[in-house]
Design a protein around this motif. Structure first.
Motif, PDB file in Angstrom:
ATOM      1  N   HIS B  84      -6.651  -3.790  -0.443  1.00 38.37           N
ATOM      2  CA  HIS B  84      -6.471  -3.052  -1.693  1.00 38.37           C
ATOM      3  C   HIS B  84      -5.655  -1.792  -1.467  1.00 38.37           C
ATOM      4  O   HIS B  84      -4.766  -1.446  -2.250  1.00 38.37           O
ATOM      5  N   GLN B  85      -5.976  -1.096  -0.391  1.00 38.51           N
ATOM      6  CA  GLN B  85      -5.229   0.122  -0.079  1.00 38.51           C
ATOM      7  C   GLN B  85      -3.755  -0.184   0.170  1.00 38.51           C
ATOM      8  O   GLN B  85      -2.868   0.518  -0.305  1.00 38.51           O
ATOM      9  N   LEU B  86      -3.519  -1.256   0.914  1.00 38.36           N
ATOM     10  CA  LEU B  86      -2.133  -1.591   1.259  1.00 38.36           C
ATOM     11  C   LEU B  86      -1.348  -2.077   0.039  1.00 38.36           C
ATOM     12  O   LEU B  86      -0.186  -1.700  -0.151  1.00 38.36           O
ATOM     13  N   LEU B  87      -1.985  -2.904  -0.780  1.00 39.01           N
ATOM     14  CA  LEU B  87      -1.257  -3.514  -1.889  1.00 39.01           C
ATOM     15  C   LEU B  87      -1.140  -2.591  -3.107  1.00 39.01           C
ATOM     16  O   LEU B  87      -0.121  -2.580  -3.785  1.00 39.01           O
ATOM     17  N   MET B  88      -2.206  -1.848  -3.373  1.00 38.02           N
ATOM     18  CA  MET B  88      -2.232  -1.100  -4.634  1.00 38.02           C
ATOM     19  C   MET B  88      -2.049   0.397  -4.458  1.00 38.02           C
ATOM     20  O   MET B  88      -1.620   1.079  -5.389  1.00 38.02           O
ATOM     21  N   HIS B  89      -2.422   0.915  -3.320  1.00 40.76           N
ATOM     22  CA  HIS B  89      -2.443   2.380  -3.196  1.00 40.76           C
ATOM     23  C   HIS B  89      -1.507   2.904  -2.123  1.00 40.76           C
ATOM     24  O   HIS B  89      -1.713   3.998  -1.598  1.00 40.76           O
ATOM     25  N   THR B  90      -0.541   2.122  -1.774  1.00 39.42           N
ATOM     26  CA  THR B  90       0.474   2.607  -0.838  1.00 39.42           C
ATOM     27  C   THR B  90       1.846   2.395  -1.488  1.00 39.42           C
ATOM     28  O   THR B  90       2.495   1.357  -1.285  1.00 39.42           O
ATOM     29  N   PRO B  91       2.282   3.352  -2.313  1.00 39.39           N
ATOM     30  CA  PRO B  91       3.528   3.161  -3.077  1.00 39.39           C
ATOM     31  C   PRO B  91       4.728   2.847  -2.186  1.00 39.39           C
ATOM     32  O   PRO B  91       5.642   2.131  -2.603  1.00 39.39           O
ATOM     33  N   ALA B  92       4.704   3.374  -0.979  1.00 34.41           N
ATOM     34  CA  ALA B  92       5.850   3.143  -0.099  1.00 34.41           C
ATOM     35  C   ALA B  92       6.026   1.656   0.220  1.00 34.41           C
ATOM     36  O   ALA B  92       7.138   1.197   0.523  1.00 34.41           O
ATOM     37  N   LEU B  93       4.939   0.930   0.177  1.00 29.68           N
ATOM     38  CA  LEU B  93       5.003  -0.491   0.513  1.00 29.68           C
ATOM     39  C   LEU B  93       5.283  -1.381  -0.705  1.00 29.68           C
ATOM     40  O   LEU B  93       5.563  -2.573  -0.537  1.00 29.68           O
ATOM     41  N   THR B  94       5.188  -0.816  -1.902  1.00 33.23           N
ATOM     42  CA  THR B  94       5.338  -1.640  -3.113  1.00 33.23           C
ATOM     43  C   THR B  94       6.674  -2.391  -3.157  1.00 33.23           C
ATOM     44  O   THR B  94       6.701  -3.587  -3.501  1.00 33.23           O
ATOM     45  N   PRO B  95       7.800  -1.725  -2.825  1.00 32.22           N
ATOM     46  CA  PRO B  95       9.060  -2.488  -2.824  1.00 32.22           C
ATOM     47  C   PRO B  95       9.013  -3.681  -1.863  1.00 32.22           C
ATOM     48  O   PRO B  95       9.560  -4.749  -2.168  1.00 32.22           O
ATOM     49  N   LEU B  96       8.357  -3.483  -0.728  1.00 30.38           N
ATOM     50  CA  LEU B  96       8.249  -4.584   0.238  1.00 30.38           C
ATOM     51  C   LEU B  96       7.437  -5.736  -0.355  1.00 30.38           C
ATOM     52  O   LEU B  96       7.860  -6.895  -0.314  1.00 30.38           O
ATOM     53  N   TRP B  97       6.292  -5.396  -0.928  1.00 25.92           N
ATOM     54  CA  TRP B  97       5.461  -6.451  -1.529  1.00 25.92           C
ATOM     55  C   TRP B  97       6.202  -7.140  -2.671  1.00 25.92           C
ATOM     56  O   TRP B  97       6.119  -8.360  -2.827  1.00 25.92           O
ATOM     57  N   THR B  98       6.899  -6.331  -3.478  1.00 26.92           N
ATOM     58  CA  THR B  98       7.622  -6.912  -4.620  1.00 26.92           C
ATOM     59  C   THR B  98       8.685  -7.895  -4.123  1.00 26.92           C
ATOM     60  O   THR B  98       8.849  -8.987  -4.678  1.00 26.92           O
ATOM     61  N   ALA B  99       9.376  -7.470  -3.071  1.00 32.20           N
ATOM     62  CA  ALA B  99      10.407  -8.364  -2.519  1.00 32.20           C
ATOM     63  C   ALA B  99       9.777  -9.633  -1.957  1.00 32.20           C
ATOM     64  O   ALA B  99      10.258 -10.749  -2.200  1.00 32.20           O
ATOM     65  N   MET B 100       8.681  -9.474  -1.253  1.00 29.55           N
ATOM     66  CA  MET B 100       8.019 -10.642  -0.660  1.00 29.55           C
ATOM     67  C   MET B 100       7.449 -11.560  -1.740  1.00 29.55           C
ATOM     68  O   MET B 100       7.479 -12.784  -1.618  1.00 29.55           O
ATOM     69  N   TYR B 101       6.928 -10.932  -2.804  1.00 27.17           N
ATOM     70  CA  TYR B 101       6.312 -11.724  -3.883  1.00 27.17           C
ATOM     71  C   TYR B 101       7.353 -12.597  -4.580  1.00 27.17           C
ATOM     72  O   TYR B 101       7.044 -13.680  -5.062  1.00 27.17           O
ATOM     73  N   ASN B 102       8.582 -12.097  -4.627  1.00 22.29           N
ATOM     74  CA  ASN B 102       9.633 -12.831  -5.320  1.00 22.29           C
ATOM     75  C   ASN B 102      10.551 -13.571  -4.348  1.00 22.29           C
ATOM     76  O   ASN B 102      11.714 -13.844  -4.659  1.00 22.29           O
ATOM     77  N   MET B 103      10.038 -13.852  -3.202  1.00 20.78           N
ATOM     78  CA  MET B 103      10.804 -14.530  -2.152  1.00 20.78           C
ATOM     79  C   MET B 103      10.252 -15.956  -2.005  1.00 20.78           C
ATOM     80  O   MET B 103       9.051 -16.158  -2.190  1.00 20.78           O
ATOM     81  N   PRO B 104      11.079 -16.915  -1.721  1.00 22.08           N
ATOM     82  CA  PRO B 104      10.548 -18.273  -1.530  1.00 22.08           C
ATOM     83  C   PRO B 104       9.571 -18.330  -0.352  1.00 22.08           C
ATOM     84  O   PRO B 104       9.706 -17.571   0.620  1.00 22.08           O
ATOM     85  N   VAL B 105       8.631 -19.205  -0.440  1.00 23.63           N
ATOM     86  CA  VAL B 105       7.658 -19.546   0.606  1.00 23.63           C
ATOM     87  C   VAL B 105       6.637 -18.426   0.883  1.00 23.63           C
ATOM     88  O   VAL B 105       5.438 -18.697   0.991  1.00 23.63           O
TER      89      VAL B 105
END
Lengths: 587, 173
Positions: B84-105
């Motif tokens: 939860h901390q990594l996904l929701m409460h670490t704004p610096a990582l949000t672009p990374l998660w967003t990119a990964m979420y919209n990436m194949p596989v």
């Protein structure tokens, strides 16, 4: 000897493992997908979702679902809808992103509101599931409405207890009695203080002396004149006292009249103790149809709020419940991005549905749904639904593209069999038969505006045999059973936290008029009883006072008159003797 | 009971396999990843492939998996919090998660699930310490009581079972 990094001979078994996995997927994919779809669908809808068969054809990008049944989360033995077949044309590549994009969905044989044999509702924990939370919120919202109870079933009027301490005539009578007593004493004192007896006696003695006196006896004449003057003064005092007595008697008579007014007030107070049921038509409409109307609005609110929960506006990361598993589910966070694919998108759905499926010749209609997506802001367009046919008009728009969600839905269905309604407070059931139903619902942010209406000209009534018969219920039954038309209009306006409900129907005035007649007779009987009770309690207090005042009036008037007469007689005798003595006699 | 026997069997076999303490420790550390993270995840397919393909102790991996499954269950609340901390409460990582979420596989790994991410990150962080810890522990075991255990009757009974033949396919070379 140094160990090698790779274990090359394990490649064979690994390939075999992969092969077995592939075969298992080929054999079980449909079953796994069906169960997953049922599980996910149940979690989303908040009621059982059952699928007879599901087939995935990845090569052609087709998914075929047969025998879909979605239970109603609001009614135990009813389905929300059933579908014979759903054929989805899906994009395969987005599946690699774990996104489901359906280009076209053909739904055939949709039937709404069909009966089911088992309860399709699933127990949901409001804290653990979105559907449970929304269901709870919608239920709480519906419970805000205070529906008045209509006490018609027995036609009874409740009569409160008549408390003698609250009657005004009794203390007024006691006060008047006290005033009469004090007046009597005051007047008696006044009469005594006049000393009329001594004056009259003195005058009588003077008269006796004058009878033997001569005309030249000036002393006797002067004494007679003084006595006459004293008699005049005494009469003036009597007149003054009489004036005061008359005033006092007038006040006492007014007091007696005031007792009558107090008694009238007591009658009015007693009438206030009659607890009459409401006779206002709008209140009757609310009492009769509010539960049905609120149920419709509650369902509409449930679906829109559920849509908002699963199709939230905005592009912010959002967490949903994780997949159910033995391990902790956690939260699954979505990271929507502009110009990317939404997590779920149904571009177009062609819907073919049946209305009134239990009829001999059910009518077949067509509808169209576009842009159903889990990420409206990513998709950029609202979800639209439309269905039109000669007797059906339905449309809906879920606009969650912007920060403030705007949901509107409206439907008019003519010639459909309407569900029977048990009218609360009335021991009878109303079966509207075939008629027209309309529902309009708009929710913009927190502001709600909804309307529900039904029209029917073939209403049938049936009495509830379980309820004990009463004259009031009989009268209402005779009134209502003759009505074949039904027009109900209900509306909700305001905010979700402070909604205002208005319900009107053509039955309201009929019931109100019948109530007035029915309760008028009943109220008259009850009022007569209460008047008798007032009389019983008040008259024993009033009658003696009234008699006492009358006696006092008679007594004091008579005594004053007697005294005045004695004075007058004494004065008259004295004046006559004086005249006789002072007459000039000629020889 | 059967599970317990199998666990014991794999423990005994792993400790006395021909592999080096390093191979055994690597197997246990990889198995720990399987045990600490939710099993049905794409990253575990990769871990499984690594266990099979790399010259590490398969029995050690089974041992690590078996031992760390209950640990995973116990630590799920912690994993949930970390995720939860990594996904929701670490704004610096949000672009990374967003990119990964919209990436194949990548989304198929369930990385965006708080428990999955929290447990995977924890398991990866602990991988190296686990490796060195287990390598030291196995070496110490073999140097102290390992030989006496190998001579015992029950050890021979365990290794004589049919499962042992299957196991030999994956024993370190």
């Amino acid at each position: 000897m140094s160990a090698r990094i790779f274990r090359w001979r394990a490649i064979g078994p690994l390939l075999v493992f992969l092969l077995i996995s592939g075969v298992l997927w080929w054999l079980l994919a449909d079953r796994i997908a069906r169960r997953s779809a049922e599980k996910i669908g149940t979690a989303i809808v908040g009621a059982k979702v059952e699928i007879q068969s599901l087939h995935i054809d990845l090569a052609n990008g087709d998914v075929t679902i047969r025998g879909l049944t979605v239970a109603s989360p609001h009614e135990a033995l009813k389905n929300l809808f059933q579908a014979d077949e759903l054929v989805a044309d899906i994009d395969v590549l987005p599946l690699l992103e774990k996104k489901v994009v359906i280009d076209r969905l053909a739904a055939n044989g949709l039937r709404f509101g069909t009966p089911r044999e088992t309860d399709g509702r699933v127990p949901t924990d409001p804290r653990a599931s979105v559907s449970g939370r929304v269901l709870n919120e919608a239920r709480d919202w519906a419970q805000q409405f205070q529906v008045p109870a209509l006490q018609l079933a027995t036609g009874k009027i409740d009569v409160g207890t008549l408390d003698p301490r609250k009657l005004s005539a009794i203390p007024a009578a006691e006060a008047l009695s006290a005033r009469a007593d004090s007046s009597r004493k005051a007047w008696q004192t006044g009469l005594d203080s006049l000393h009329l007896g001594a004056t009259v006696d003195s005058a009588t003695a003077t008269l006796a002396r004058l009878k033997t006196a001569r005309a030249t006896d000036l002393a006797a004449l002067n004494e007679a004149r003084r006595a006459i003057e004293q008699l005049k003064q005494a009469r003036n005092r009597v007149t003054t006292l009489e004036r005061g007595v008359n005033g006092g008697l007038t006040a006492l008579r007014a007091g007696v009249a005031g007792l009558d007014s107090a008694k009238q007030r007591d009658y009015a107070f007693a009438r206030g103790l009659l607890k009459l049921p409401t006779l206002d038509a709008p209140e009757i409409g609310l009492a009769l149809f509010a539960p049905s109307a609120v149920a419709q609005f509650q369902r509409a609110l449930y679906w829109t709020q559920l849509a908002k929960a699963h199709m939230p506006p905005g592009l912010q990361p959002r967490a949903d419940d994780g997949p159910p598993r033995r391990r902790r589910s956690g939260s699954t966070v979505r990271f929507p991005r502009e110009r990317a694919l939404p997590g779920f998108l149904l571009r177009t759905a062609e819907l073919s549905f049946l209305l009134d499926p239990t009829a001999r010749q059910p009518k077949r209609y067509a509808g169209r749904l576009t842009g159903l997506t889990s990420d409206p802001a990513v998709y950029g367009r609202p979800t639209l639904f439309e269905a039109s046919a000669p007797a059906v008009t339905a449309g809906a728009m879920l606009d969650h593209v912007h920060a403030t969600a705007r949901d509107t839905a409206g439907a008019t269905i003519q010639g459909v069999k309407l569900s029977p309604m048990h009218l609360p407070s009335l021991p009878m059931t109303l079966d509207p038969g075939q008629g027209t139903t309309q529902l309009g619902f708009a929710l913009r942010g927190d502001t709600i505006r909804a309307r529900w209406a039904i029209r029917s000209s073939h209403v049938q009534w049936s009495r509830d045999s379980a309820v004990q018969a009463s004259s009031g219920a009989d009268l209402l039954w005779r009134t209502l059973s003759g009505i074949t038309d039904l027009q109900v209009d209900a509306g909700v306006t305001g905010t979700l936290s402070q909604p205002r409900l208005v319900v009107r129907s053509n039955l309201d005035d009929a019931i109100a008029a019948r109530l007035r007649t029915m309760l008028g007779e009943e109220a008259a009987v009850a009022e007569r009883k209460l008047r008798a009770e007032v009389d019983r309690q008040v008259d024993p207090a009033i009658a003696p006072v009234r008699a006492r005042v009358t006696t006092l009036q008679t007594d004091v008037t008579k005594r004053l008159a007697d005294q005045r007469a004695r004075l007058d007689q004494a004065q008259k005798d004295l004046e006559a003797r004086v005249r006789e003595l002072t007459r000039i006699r000629l020889p | 009971m059967l599970t317990l026997v199998k666990l014991l069997q794999s423990l005994v076999k792993a400790l006395h396999s021909e592999g080096t303490p390093g191979q055994l420790a690597a197997g246990i550390a990889l198995g720990a990843i399987l045990g600490l993270t939710p099993l049905v995840s794409l990253h575990n397919a990769v871990i499984f492939a690594l266990i099979v393909m790399l010259n590490v102790s398969f029995a050690g991996a089974l041992l690590g998996w078996a031992v760390f499954i209950p640990v995973g269950f116990l630590l799920d609340p912690l994993f949930d919090h970390i995720g939860h901390q990594l996904l929701m409460h670490t704004p610096a990582l949000t672009p990374l998660w967003t990119a990964m979420y919209n990436m194949p596989v990548v989304p198929l790994t369930n990385f965006n699930n708080t428990v999955t991410l929290g447990s995977l990150v924890t398991a990866l962080v602990l991988f190296v310490p686990f490796f060195f810890l287990f390598r030291w522990a196995v070496a110490r075991y073999r140097a102290t009581i390992g030989e006496r255990v190998k001579q015992s009757k029950w050890y021979r009974a365990v290794t004589a079972s049919k499962l042992y033949n299957v196991y030999r396919l994956f024993k370190p070379e």
